[in-house]
Design an enzyme around this catalytic site. Structure first.
Site, short mmCIF file in Angstrom:
data_model
loop_
_atom_site.label_atom_id
_atom_site.label_comp_id
_atom_site.label_asym_id
_atom_site.label_seq_id
_atom_site.Cartn_x
_atom_site.Cartn_y
_atom_site.Cartn_z
N LYS A 1 0.81 -1.23 0.00
CA LYS A 1 0.00 0.00 0.00
C LYS A 1 0.84 1.27 0.00
O LYS A 1 0.40 2.31 -0.51
CB LYS A 1 -0.91 0.02 1.24
N GLU B 1 -3.89 -4.00 -7.76
CA GLU B 1 -5.22 -4.45 -7.33
C GLU B 1 -5.22 -4.95 -5.88
O GLU B 1 -6.18 -4.72 -5.13
CB GLU B 1 -5.70 -5.58 -8.26
N VAL C 1 -6.00 -3.02 -1.97
CA VAL C 1 -7.29 -2.84 -1.29
C VAL C 1 -8.14 -4.09 -1.52
O VAL C 1 -8.26 -4.55 -2.66
CB VAL C 1 -8.05 -1.60 -1.84
N GLY D 1 -2.96 -15.18 9.75
CA GLY D 1 -2.23 -14.52 8.65
C GLY D 1 -2.93 -13.29 8.11
O GLY D 1 -2.59 -12.80 7.04
N GLU E 1 -1.16 -7.37 9.81
CA GLU E 1 0.11 -6.84 9.32
C GLU E 1 1.23 -7.34 10.23
O GLU E 1 0.99 -7.75 11.37
CB GLU E 1 0.10 -5.31 9.39
N ASP F 1 -3.70 1.15 8.59
CA ASP F 1 -3.86 0.31 7.39
C ASP F 1 -5.05 0.80 6.57
O ASP F 1 -4.97 0.95 5.34
CB ASP F 1 -4.05 -1.16 7.82
N LYS G 1 -5.55 2.69 2.70
CA LYS G 1 -6.50 2.16 1.70
C LYS G 1 -7.52 3.22 1.30
O LYS G 1 -7.93 3.30 0.14
CB LYS G 1 -7.20 0.91 2.25
N GLY H 1 -5.15 -12.34 3.67
CA GLY H 1 -4.79 -13.75 3.50
C GLY H 1 -3.75 -13.87 2.40
O GLY H 1 -3.74 -13.10 1.46
N1 HSE Z 1 -3.66 -6.61 7.61
C1 HSE Z 1 -4.55 -6.34 6.53
C2 HSE Z 1 -5.97 -6.66 6.97
C3 HSE Z 1 -4.15 -7.16 5.34
O1 HSE Z 1 -6.14 -7.21 8.05
O2 HSE Z 1 -6.90 -6.35 6.25
C4 HSE Z 1 -4.51 -6.56 4.03
O3 HSE Z 1 -4.05 -5.25 3.85
#
Ligand code: HSE
Length: 348
Positions: free
Chosen positions: A126, A150, A153, A207, A210, A221, A225, A323
């Site tokens: 990002k 892509e 976001v 997973g 971040e 985050d 976005k 993921g």
């Molecule tokens: N850590 C982010 C989330 C991953 O949890 O949405 C995708 O940017």
């Protein structure tokens, strides 16, 4: 059939998932009209590996943790990103290093070096897009390359492609989104009675989170976005600092119970809209929404974006937002766009 040579910059979860798809699921690529060959990998911990005949992905994927590329032909223990990006025989650079929230570096330089060398870039990072998206897109055009992102976001859920390709005939007035899988998952687990801390630990294990989960919980985050979406959908020309941001770290079990008593639930909502005087205002804030809100039922790590349009009213897209495999799929979407761009160049 054209084969694209890839340089993978960063060999963490996402680029490993892409390598896995290439090696384990070749049938997926055959109908797309191109092949993929990884000719270079760099990673902060593993170093650099360049093999123009194609790297044996099965071997590098099975290396024990802590192994460097030093003993491989074409390998070294240091990640020489600039040399590899500029000089390796890659056609496409796949940037998936960590996201920096101050200025998008060093990933932005990785993208710049690639585009200056006429190599197209796909990234799920990002930082470069949120801070330098417009300049990098211009640089790509000046060099006959494509800058595709892509997966920045909604991971592989095609929100940017939908807006760019299918909603382009509409006027988009604004959007609201559940844009962070971790915080949405955490709120859901808190609704089930878990603490914030143990919910975050679960999201990390899945997973979704971040590397530094404070970016998920603190809202930064989503801030990146929202800047990406506002610039893409509303031509806002904003940077992340223009997005007022409050995360979910202050959300308590009592807040959640109080909202439920009113038939509402909390969502961390990132939004932007154009005002009467033409400005774009954007923010990230936890909101208690009623059951009839378009984002009220977005579950777990799922994300969604609702566009406010002139002719269709509200249009909502929902799907995975995090993921490893889900995010790696966005890289494939971008490589398909790069393939179309290459075909257009030949036809022109
Ligand atoms: N850590 C982010 C989330 C991953 O949890 O949405 C995708 O940017």
């Amino acid at each position: 059939m054209r084969t694209y040579n890839l340089a993978l910059i960063g060999f963490g979860g996402v680029n490993r998932a892409l390598a896995q798809l290439i090696v384990e699921d070749p049938a997926r690529f055959a109908p797309l009209g191109f092949g993929l060959k990884v000719v270079a990998i760099t990673d902060l911990l593993m170093g650099s590996l360049v093999q123009s005949e194609g790297i044996d992905l099965g071997t590098v994927l099975s290396l024990p943790r802590g192994t460097t590329f030093a003993s491989f032909a074409g390998g070294s223990a240091t990640a020489d990103n600039e040399r590899v990006i500029r000089d390796s025989p890659a056609d496409v650079v796949v940037e998936a290093t960590f996201t920096d929230r101050i200025d998008g570096e060093p990933a932005a330089s990785h993208v710049r070096w690639a585009l200056e060398s006429g190599k197209s870039v796909t990234t799920t990072n990002k930082g470069p897009v949120a801070f330098h998206g417009e300049a990098l897109t211009r640089l790509a055009a000046d060099n006959g390359a494509l800058f595709a992102y892509e997966g920045t976001v909604l991971s592989g859920t095609p929100v940017l492609g939908l807006a760019r390709d299918q909603l382009v005939g509409l006027s988009i007035r604004g959007f609201q989104g559940v844009l962070n899988g971790t915080s949405n998952y955490v709120i859901g687990r808190m609704e089930a009675g878990l603490s914030l801390e143990s919910s975050v630990a679960e999201a990390q294990a899945e997973g979704y989170a971040e590397a530094d989960p404070t970016a998920d919980i603190g809202g930064s985050d989503v801030q990146l976005k929202v800047a990406i979406l506002a610039n893409e959908l509303l031509s806002a020309g904003i940077s992340p600092a223009d997005v007022d941001t409050t995360g979910i770290s202050g959300l308590t079990a009592d807040d959640i119970v109080d909202a439920a008593r009113e038939g509402k639930r909390y969502k961390l909502i990132g939004s932007a809209r154009r005002t009467e005087d033409g400005r774009v205002v954007a923010d990230v804030v936890p909101q208690a929404v009623g059951a009839d809100h378009p984002l009220a039922h977005v579950p777990g790590a799922t994300n969604a974006v609702s566009f406010e349009t002139d002719l269709l009213g509200t249009v909502t897209i929902t799907g995975p937002g995090a993921g490893r495999i889900e995010t790696a799929f966005a890289l494939i979407t971008d490589i398909i766009a790069i393939h179309s761009h290459e075909k257009e160049k030949i036809d022109a």
